[in-house]
Design a protein around this motif. Structure first.
Motif, PDB file in Angstrom:
ATOM      1  N   SER A 140       0.809  -1.206   0.000  1.00  0.00           N
ATOM      2  CA  SER A 140       0.000   0.000   0.000  1.00  0.00           C
ATOM      3  C   SER A 140       0.846   1.261   0.000  1.00  0.00           C
ATOM      4  O   SER A 140       0.348   2.333  -0.328  1.00  0.00           O
ATOM      5  CB  SER A 140      -0.935  -0.001   1.212  1.00  0.00           C
ATOM      6  OG  SER A 140      -0.191   0.070   2.404  1.00  0.00           O
TER       7      SER A 140
ATOM      8  N   TRP B 257      -6.957   9.595   2.230  1.00  0.00           N
ATOM      9  CA  TRP B 257      -8.049   8.632   2.251  1.00  0.00           C
ATOM     10  C   TRP B 257      -9.294   9.253   2.874  1.00  0.00           C
ATOM     11  O   TRP B 257     -10.414   9.004   2.425  1.00  0.00           O
ATOM     12  CB  TRP B 257      -7.646   7.386   3.020  1.00  0.00           C
ATOM     13  CG  TRP B 257      -6.496   6.638   2.407  1.00  0.00           C
ATOM     14  CD1 TRP B 257      -5.913   6.882   1.196  1.00  0.00           C
ATOM     15  CD2 TRP B 257      -5.794   5.537   2.968  1.00  0.00           C
ATOM     16  NE1 TRP B 257      -4.891   6.000   0.974  1.00  0.00           N
ATOM     17  CE2 TRP B 257      -4.790   5.156   2.039  1.00  0.00           C
ATOM     18  CE3 TRP B 257      -5.902   4.837   4.169  1.00  0.00           C
ATOM     19  CZ2 TRP B 257      -3.912   4.100   2.277  1.00  0.00           C
ATOM     20  CZ3 TRP B 257      -5.033   3.785   4.413  1.00  0.00           C
ATOM     21  CH2 TRP B 257      -4.055   3.414   3.476  1.00  0.00           C
TER      22      TRP B 257
ATOM     23  N   ALA C  14      -2.329  -1.420  -5.331  1.00  0.00           N
ATOM     24  CA  ALA C  14      -3.726  -1.523  -4.917  1.00  0.00           C
ATOM     25  C   ALA C  14      -3.895  -1.203  -3.435  1.00  0.00           C
ATOM     26  O   ALA C  14      -3.104  -1.636  -2.597  1.00  0.00           O
ATOM     27  CB  ALA C  14      -4.257  -2.918  -5.212  1.00  0.00           C
TER      28      ALA C  14
ATOM     29  N   ARG D  76       0.655   3.730  -6.809  1.00  0.00           N
ATOM     30  CA  ARG D  76      -0.265   3.071  -7.728  1.00  0.00           C
ATOM     31  C   ARG D  76      -0.495   1.601  -7.394  1.00  0.00           C
ATOM     32  O   ARG D  76      -1.145   0.899  -8.162  1.00  0.00           O
ATOM     33  CB  ARG D  76       0.197   3.220  -9.178  1.00  0.00           C
ATOM     34  CG  ARG D  76       0.403   4.675  -9.599  1.00  0.00           C
ATOM     35  CD  ARG D  76       0.585   4.799 -11.090  1.00  0.00           C
ATOM     36  NE  ARG D  76      -0.618   4.377 -11.807  1.00  0.00           N
ATOM     37  CZ  ARG D  76      -1.685   5.137 -11.986  1.00  0.00           C
ATOM     38  NH1 ARG D  76      -1.726   6.353 -11.480  1.00  0.00           N
ATOM     39  NH2 ARG D  76      -2.732   4.698 -12.653  1.00  0.00           N
TER      40      ARG D  76
ATOM     41  N   GLU E 274     -11.198   4.380  -5.976  1.00  0.00           N
ATOM     42  CA  GLU E 274     -10.191   4.139  -7.000  1.00  0.00           C
ATOM     43  C   GLU E 274      -9.982   5.386  -7.854  1.00  0.00           C
ATOM     44  O   GLU E 274      -8.843   5.764  -8.166  1.00  0.00           O
ATOM     45  CB  GLU E 274     -10.616   2.956  -7.867  1.00  0.00           C
ATOM     46  CG  GLU E 274      -9.588   2.514  -8.875  1.00  0.00           C
ATOM     47  CD  GLU E 274      -9.951   1.181  -9.503  1.00  0.00           C
ATOM     48  OE1 GLU E 274      -9.519   0.135  -8.971  1.00  0.00           O
ATOM     49  OE2 GLU E 274     -10.677   1.184 -10.514  1.00  0.00           O
TER      50      GLU E 274
ATOM     51  N   ARG F 181     -16.134   1.379  -3.977  1.00  0.00           N
ATOM     52  CA  ARG F 181     -14.821   0.969  -4.479  1.00  0.00           C
ATOM     53  C   ARG F 181     -14.430   1.800  -5.692  1.00  0.00           C
ATOM     54  O   ARG F 181     -13.294   2.307  -5.786  1.00  0.00           O
ATOM     55  CB  ARG F 181     -14.847  -0.512  -4.861  1.00  0.00           C
ATOM     56  CG  ARG F 181     -13.472  -1.081  -5.233  1.00  0.00           C
ATOM     57  CD  ARG F 181     -13.585  -2.256  -6.188  1.00  0.00           C
ATOM     58  NE  ARG F 181     -14.119  -1.845  -7.476  1.00  0.00           N
ATOM     59  CZ  ARG F 181     -13.391  -1.234  -8.414  1.00  0.00           C
ATOM     60  NH1 ARG F 181     -12.109  -0.957  -8.208  1.00  0.00           N
ATOM     61  NH2 ARG F 181     -13.948  -0.882  -9.546  1.00  0.00           N
ATOM     62  N   SER F 182     -15.359   1.962  -6.629  1.00  0.00           N
ATOM     63  CA  SER F 182     -15.078   2.713  -7.845  1.00  0.00           C
ATOM     64  C   SER F 182     -14.742   4.170  -7.527  1.00  0.00           C
ATOM     65  O   SER F 182     -13.818   4.761  -8.121  1.00  0.00           O
ATOM     66  CB  SER F 182     -16.284   2.631  -8.786  1.00  0.00           C
ATOM     67  OG  SER F 182     -16.057   3.380  -9.959  1.00  0.00           O
TER      68      SER F 182
ATOM     69  N   ARG G 145      -5.534   5.093  -7.902  1.00  0.00           N
ATOM     70  CA  ARG G 145      -4.832   3.832  -7.702  1.00  0.00           C
ATOM     71  C   ARG G 145      -5.879   2.738  -7.600  1.00  0.00           C
ATOM     72  O   ARG G 145      -7.037   2.998  -7.237  1.00  0.00           O
ATOM     73  CB  ARG G 145      -3.980   3.868  -6.443  1.00  0.00           C
ATOM     74  CG  ARG G 145      -4.789   4.044  -5.162  1.00  0.00           C
ATOM     75  CD  ARG G 145      -3.952   4.252  -3.927  1.00  0.00           C
ATOM     76  NE  ARG G 145      -3.230   3.052  -3.528  1.00  0.00           N
ATOM     77  CZ  ARG G 145      -2.559   2.966  -2.375  1.00  0.00           C
ATOM     78  NH1 ARG G 145      -2.513   4.002  -1.540  1.00  0.00           N
ATOM     79  NH2 ARG G 145      -1.937   1.863  -2.061  1.00  0.00           N
ATOM     80  N   PRO G 146      -5.541   1.514  -7.916  1.00  0.00           N
ATOM     81  CA  PRO G 146      -6.521   0.435  -7.802  1.00  0.00           C
ATOM     82  C   PRO G 146      -6.994   0.270  -6.356  1.00  0.00           C
ATOM     83  O   PRO G 146      -6.225   0.467  -5.409  1.00  0.00           O
ATOM     84  CB  PRO G 146      -5.755  -0.801  -8.270  1.00  0.00           C
ATOM     85  CG  PRO G 146      -4.603  -0.273  -9.058  1.00  0.00           C
ATOM     86  CD  PRO G 146      -4.246   1.040  -8.441  1.00  0.00           C
ATOM     87  N   ALA G 147      -8.249  -0.061  -6.196  1.00  0.00           N
ATOM     88  CA  ALA G 147      -8.810  -0.350  -4.878  1.00  0.00           C
ATOM     89  C   ALA G 147      -9.406  -1.749  -4.918  1.00  0.00           C
ATOM     90  O   ALA G 147     -10.124  -2.097  -5.854  1.00  0.00           O
ATOM     91  CB  ALA G 147      -9.877   0.676  -4.512  1.00  0.00           C
ATOM     92  N   ARG G 148      -9.074  -2.564  -3.928  1.00  0.00           N
ATOM     93  CA  ARG G 148      -9.538  -3.945  -3.864  1.00  0.00           C
ATOM     94  C   ARG G 148     -10.315  -4.150  -2.566  1.00  0.00           C
ATOM     95  O   ARG G 148      -9.860  -3.755  -1.486  1.00  0.00           O
ATOM     96  CB  ARG G 148      -8.349  -4.912  -3.922  1.00  0.00           C
ATOM     97  CG  ARG G 148      -7.472  -4.768  -5.165  1.00  0.00           C
ATOM     98  CD  ARG G 148      -8.190  -5.268  -6.411  1.00  0.00           C
ATOM     99  NE  ARG G 148      -7.321  -5.224  -7.592  1.00  0.00           N
ATOM    100  CZ  ARG G 148      -7.348  -4.252  -8.492  1.00  0.00           C
ATOM    101  NH1 ARG G 148      -8.173  -3.229  -8.341  1.00  0.00           N
ATOM    102  NH2 ARG G 148      -6.543  -4.285  -9.540  1.00  0.00           N
TER     103      ARG G 148
END
Length: 297
Positions: A32, A240, A38, A36, A64, A60-61, A69-72
């Motif tokens: 993390s 965040w 996830a 970039r 992101e 989530r979208s 950056r990708p979010a999982r």
């Protein structure tokens, strides 16, 4: 209770379930902090994996896009595994029930990122066509509810004790994997009632809860809160926070947990849950016992 094994500190023994994504075994916090990479987000497990994929996709979208950056999204086998994962850093960002969020901040040094604008009633629901007289109608019956660490379960046990009903002697409690399973147990006649959060039930399809009516409110409590692991740098926590606070949930006349707005929060907002947090600490410190198989979904 889920049959998935407990989460331990050895990565090879973990059985985490990514929501619609492959399992990733690289330590979360190491990833993390890299640009970039996830962002791993843990979610309180109250619906089936498939349902949670859908209801939390807008959040989530949004994260992101805002964080570039990708979010999982990840869930856990149960609330204890969720707590273990959050404490150990398997999730850099975690959406926790408020009493566990309080523990994360006070005991583990996590940062409180944001709270939910939504409060919820912890409610006892029964079938409309077979409403029992309370409290006597619960005697000799079975009540379905979520994990022993959930607020609904803790509030239910407190209420039963206040009414002089002894669990295991006068009434049985079945702890099931999801609120959906608890509802199904009542609809099938496997349980007389379900104790759950009204906000959680609103994340289910209306057809799934048809035929259930509320008969008692156990408590009214805050819903969920985001916390960041203690190792996350303050500047990243603040980024965040801004992203979470900027989430505009899908419009709903009766929002559930996945469709809540997030607001600035302080630890004092959860002072009223300290007695629940104390019981949760006791349960988390106790050895894990094998799950009982009640025969419900």
């Amino acid at each position: 209770m889920s049959s998935r094994p407990a989460v331990r500190s050895t990565p090879a023994r973990l059985r985490r379930q990514a929501l619609g994504l492959p399992l990733l075994l690289v330590p979360a916090l190491a990833r993390s902090s890299r640009p970039r990479e996830a962002l791993r987000i843990g979610l309180v497990p109250y619906l089936s994996t498939r349902a949670m994929v859908g209801v939390f996709e807008p959040l989530r979208s949004h994260l992101e896009a805002r964080l570039a950056r990708p979010a999982r999204l990840f869930t856990a086998a149960d609330f204890r595994a969720l707590a273990d994962n959050a404490r150990q850093g398997e999730y850099a960002l975690a959406l926790l029930p408020p009493h566990l969020a309080r523990i994360a901040v006070t005991d583990w040094g996590h940062a409180l990122v944001a709270g939910s604008a939504l409060t919820t009633d912890l409610v006892v629901y029964v079938r409309r066509d077979e409403p029992p007289a309370l409290p006597g109608g619960l005697r000799g019956q079975r009540i379905a509810t979520l994990d022993p660490l959930s607020l609904a379960s803790l509030a239910l046990q407190r209420s039963l004790a206040q009414q002089g009903l002894v669990i295991g002697r006068d009434v049985e409690i079945d702890h099931v994997r999801s609120i959906t399973s608890a509802v199904i147990a009542v609809q099938r006649g496997d349980a007389i009632a379900v104790a759950g959060s009204s906000a959680q039930l609103r994340d289910m399809a209306p057809a799934e809860t048809a035929g259930l009516v509320p008969v008692a409110t156990l408590a009214t409590v805050p819903t969920v809160a985001f916390v960041a692991h203690a190792a996350v740098p303050p500047a990243e926590v603040e980024a965040w926070r801004r992203a979470v606070l900027g989430f505009a949930p899908p419009a709903s006349a009766d929002p559930g947990l996945s469709r809540t707005r997030f607001i600035e929060a302080a630890l004092g907002d959860f002072d009223g849950l300290e007695s629940y947090a104390q019981e949760a600490r006791r349960l988390l410190a106790a050895p894990r016992t094998p799950p009982r198989r009640p025969g419900t979904p």
